[in-house]
Design a protein around this motif. Sequence first.
Motif, PDB file in Angstrom:
ATOM      1  N   THR A 288       1.494   8.765   1.888  1.00  0.00           N
ATOM      2  CA  THR A 288       0.726   9.709   2.712  1.00  0.00           C
ATOM      3  C   THR A 288      -0.594   9.101   3.158  1.00  0.00           C
ATOM      4  O   THR A 288      -0.996   9.221   4.325  1.00  0.00           O
ATOM      5  CB  THR A 288       0.472  11.012   1.934  1.00  0.00           C
ATOM      6  OG1 THR A 288       1.721  11.562   1.516  1.00  0.00           O
ATOM      7  CG2 THR A 288      -0.256  12.020   2.809  1.00  0.00           C
ATOM      8  N   MET A 289      -1.285   8.454   2.242  1.00  0.00           N
ATOM      9  CA  MET A 289      -2.562   7.828   2.591  1.00  0.00           C
ATOM     10  C   MET A 289      -2.363   6.714   3.614  1.00  0.00           C
ATOM     11  O   MET A 289      -3.209   6.531   4.502  1.00  0.00           O
ATOM     12  CB  MET A 289      -3.238   7.287   1.331  1.00  0.00           C
ATOM     13  CG  MET A 289      -4.624   6.706   1.575  1.00  0.00           C
ATOM     14  SD  MET A 289      -5.766   7.897   2.316  1.00  0.00           S
ATOM     15  CE  MET A 289      -5.952   9.079   0.964  1.00  0.00           C
ATOM     16  N   CYS A 290      -1.270   5.981   3.504  1.00  0.00           N
ATOM     17  CA  CYS A 290      -0.980   4.935   4.491  1.00  0.00           C
ATOM     18  C   CYS A 290      -0.844   5.535   5.883  1.00  0.00           C
ATOM     19  O   CYS A 290      -1.356   4.997   6.870  1.00  0.00           O
ATOM     20  CB  CYS A 290       0.308   4.204   4.121  1.00  0.00           C
ATOM     21  SG  CYS A 290       0.099   2.969   2.842  1.00  0.00           S
TER      22      CYS A 290
ATOM     23  N   VAL B 234      -2.175   8.315   6.934  1.00  0.00           N
ATOM     24  CA  VAL B 234      -3.492   8.783   7.357  1.00  0.00           C
ATOM     25  C   VAL B 234      -4.337   7.627   7.886  1.00  0.00           C
ATOM     26  O   VAL B 234      -5.102   7.769   8.850  1.00  0.00           O
ATOM     27  CB  VAL B 234      -4.209   9.483   6.177  1.00  0.00           C
ATOM     28  CG1 VAL B 234      -5.663   9.776   6.524  1.00  0.00           C
ATOM     29  CG2 VAL B 234      -3.482  10.765   5.803  1.00  0.00           C
ATOM     30  N   MET B 235      -4.171   6.456   7.286  1.00  0.00           N
ATOM     31  CA  MET B 235      -4.940   5.279   7.691  1.00  0.00           C
ATOM     32  C   MET B 235      -4.382   4.596   8.926  1.00  0.00           C
ATOM     33  O   MET B 235      -4.886   3.564   9.358  1.00  0.00           O
ATOM     34  CB  MET B 235      -5.003   4.276   6.528  1.00  0.00           C
ATOM     35  CG  MET B 235      -5.724   4.790   5.300  1.00  0.00           C
ATOM     36  SD  MET B 235      -7.454   5.204   5.614  1.00  0.00           S
ATOM     37  CE  MET B 235      -8.137   3.570   5.925  1.00  0.00           C
TER      38      MET B 235
ATOM     39  N   GLN C  78       1.887   2.508  -3.284  1.00  0.00           N
ATOM     40  CA  GLN C  78       0.856   3.278  -3.974  1.00  0.00           C
ATOM     41  C   GLN C  78       0.792   4.717  -3.469  1.00  0.00           C
ATOM     42  O   GLN C  78       0.800   5.658  -4.262  1.00  0.00           O
ATOM     43  CB  GLN C  78      -0.507   2.608  -3.790  1.00  0.00           C
ATOM     44  CG  GLN C  78      -0.590   1.181  -4.290  1.00  0.00           C
ATOM     45  CD  GLN C  78      -0.449   1.094  -5.791  1.00  0.00           C
ATOM     46  OE1 GLN C  78      -0.995   1.921  -6.504  1.00  0.00           O
ATOM     47  NE2 GLN C  78       0.269   0.103  -6.272  1.00  0.00           N
ATOM     48  N   ASP C  79       0.734   4.877  -2.149  1.00  0.00           N
ATOM     49  CA  ASP C  79       0.565   6.225  -1.590  1.00  0.00           C
ATOM     50  C   ASP C  79       1.016   6.210  -0.128  1.00  0.00           C
ATOM     51  O   ASP C  79       0.279   5.759   0.754  1.00  0.00           O
ATOM     52  CB  ASP C  79      -0.895   6.665  -1.695  1.00  0.00           C
ATOM     53  CG  ASP C  79      -1.068   8.161  -1.440  1.00  0.00           C
ATOM     54  OD1 ASP C  79      -0.311   8.715  -0.630  1.00  0.00           O
ATOM     55  OD2 ASP C  79      -1.966   8.766  -2.058  1.00  0.00           O
TER      56      ASP C  79
ATOM     57  N   ALA D 289       0.836  -1.210   0.000  1.00  0.00           N
ATOM     58  CA  ALA D 289       0.000   0.000   0.000  1.00  0.00           C
ATOM     59  C   ALA D 289       0.863   1.250   0.000  1.00  0.00           C
ATOM     60  O   ALA D 289       0.530   2.250  -0.655  1.00  0.00           O
ATOM     61  CB  ALA D 289      -0.913  -0.011   1.220  1.00  0.00           C
TER      62      ALA D 289
END
Length: 290
Positions: free
Chosen positions: A176-178, A180-181, A173-174, A170
Amino acid sequence: MFLQTLITGLSVGGVYALMALGYSLVFSVLNFSNFAHGAVIMLGAYMGLGLAMRLNLGLGLVVTFSAVGAGVIGILNEKLAYSAIRRKGSPSLYLMISAMGCAVLLENLVYATIGSRFYAFPEFFKRTSVHMLGASVNLMDLWAFGLSLLAIWGLNLFLTRSRTGMAIRAAVQDMTMCAVMGVHVDRLISVVFFLAGLFGGISGVFLGIKYLVYPTMGWVTNKAYIAAVIGGLGSLPGALVGGILLGLLETFVSAYVSSVMRDVFSFGLLVLLLLVRPNGLMGRRSAERI
């Protein structure tokens, strides 16, 4: 002779693939080429040499402890040389410059503490070769190829079946999003560098067994970097394919053409492939690499 050359090529290619995996793992997540990876491989070879000569350990234990030790060095390398630069959001070029500085530093530390002598691993087996279909095949080549495939298979299971492995995919892929999650990004990056060092330690031992152990042996990983680029930098299946392909090419050229022409063919293949397929054999344009 063909069978012997084929087995030797697969063995060398397997070692190249292990080294190339370290480059591809780091590139997939952080998008920079870790040129200090060769120095980590060199230190893994020295650790294996010390374990074999001082403690008289068998091949399995030497490979295991060297791999774990090189993995720890990989983590320390990231914490000391890359972490601060990464957190500041600096360009990837700064990380590459820091990596080259680390490589020179580690090599010179070995020069200052151990010296510049060339060392050979002791014999691990009483029988050095086995007979297959009328050919005499080096037993260590079979071990190198078999353990390389086993390690790569284990990495594939880790990335596809474990939560940490899926988090790494993951992050490709991103990142920053990881975060955030709820993914602990720093810990995840440490795992990536540990895995890169782990495979570097395994390949360093077999590289030292096949050739010799010396401070600048890490520069041999230039070939592994070629393998990673041929397969598609950032693609783990590509690292395997590129490593095997390069190992076979070099071995057959040495056997049937000339050992002097080996590097000419290797770098020629790299240039030709980049002209025809810049992303490598299995590279992708998107962020999805693993």
